[in-house]
Design a protein around this motif. Sequence first.
Motif, mmCIF file in Angstrom:
data_model
loop_
_atom_site.group_PDB
_atom_site.id
_atom_site.type_symbol
_atom_site.label_atom_id
_atom_site.label_comp_id
_atom_site.label_asym_id
_atom_site.label_seq_id
_atom_site.Cartn_x
_atom_site.Cartn_y
_atom_site.Cartn_z
ATOM 1 N N LEU A 74 34.040 39.798 33.860
ATOM 2 C CA LEU A 74 33.311 38.539 33.712
ATOM 3 C C LEU A 74 32.746 38.081 35.047
ATOM 4 N N VAL B 165 29.195 28.852 36.457
ATOM 5 C CA VAL B 165 29.755 29.140 35.136
ATOM 6 C C VAL B 165 31.214 28.726 35.143
ATOM 7 N N GLU C 241 31.068 29.204 29.935
ATOM 8 C CA GLU C 241 30.880 30.648 29.817
ATOM 9 C C GLU C 241 30.067 31.051 28.587
ATOM 10 N N SER D 168 34.810 28.933 33.288
ATOM 11 C CA SER D 168 35.542 29.752 32.323
ATOM 12 C C SER D 168 37.037 29.483 32.430
ATOM 13 N N LEU E 148 26.318 31.389 29.144
ATOM 14 C CA LEU E 148 25.874 32.236 30.253
ATOM 15 C C LEU E 148 24.561 32.944 29.936
ATOM 16 N N VAL F 148 28.826 37.339 35.803
ATOM 17 C CA VAL F 148 28.303 36.063 36.303
ATOM 18 C C VAL F 148 27.434 36.298 37.530
ATOM 19 N N LEU G 203 31.430 30.942 40.144
ATOM 20 C CA LEU G 203 32.334 31.036 39.001
ATOM 21 C C LEU G 203 33.442 30.024 39.215
#
Length: 307
Positions: free
Chosen positions: A23, A8, A291, A10, A294, A27, A35
Amino acid sequence: MSIFRFGVLSTGATSSPGGWTTLARRVEDAGFSVLQVPQHFSVPSVPPLPSLAMAAAATTHLTVGTLVLDNETGHPAVVARDAAWLAAETGGRFELGIGAGWMAADHTMLGHPFREPAARVDRLGEALELIRGCWAGRTSFAGTHYSLDAMPEGCATAHPPALLVGGGGRRVLDLAARHADIVGIAPDMRSGRIGRAAARTTGRGPVAAKAARIREAAARRGATVELHMSITAVVDRADTARIDKLADTFDVPPAEVPRLPGVLVGDTAAICDELRRRRAETGVGYLTVNEVLLDRMAPVVAELTGT
């Protein structure tokens, strides 16, 4: 064949104060493996290494990584030192992603020159040599673009972080194949922006050709590399308005939108089938989504991760 894993991406721009670690846990709980954060100065974004250190501390097995650092904005020896420290402190849960730096505004707003593509790639090649050298214990370096004089103890490490090098042009991908553990195949953005022509350089045929070239170059140094790409849009098949808009953006007929490597069309089952087909064709098994995707991609992640 590489196994599937998912990241992901972000910027942290939508996180409320204190929400960044929330967050990170979200994830991890959703089954994603990584991440990632970009490095930009001209758009809102969290500082990459501090934010990733916080995310790793707030989770138990989530890998964190940069996608990607801009080589033009820091000395590679400093990058090597900081990356080695973060990899050690997270128990190996850090990936260092780095590229030649494609966004012109990130350079000009800091008063830095936005060099020609060939110069940026030359500098990236030397930086990669220096980063690997620092991890191997090198303390001094005299190159065309970078120098290092008796760095105290260097940053030698027996377990360097995985190195991801991303790019779209032939020369930068050749560099990635020679130096990286993970090669990110991106649009060709040598102009400093993502336009229609750049986006179309990642059509299915071009991706397969790039992937084959990368694997051949890596094999010459006795290495096997993992291939990575980003997914920028996930669309319901019935959402014809969105499909038409993507067709206009990428300058292709609407019927070709489902074949664009950065786009997925359909429900969970259709997307899983499509990703399996793409992996068989290109070898790409490491995929990153923004993000905002997700929750939409979580069922796909649950189905494919590790297979």
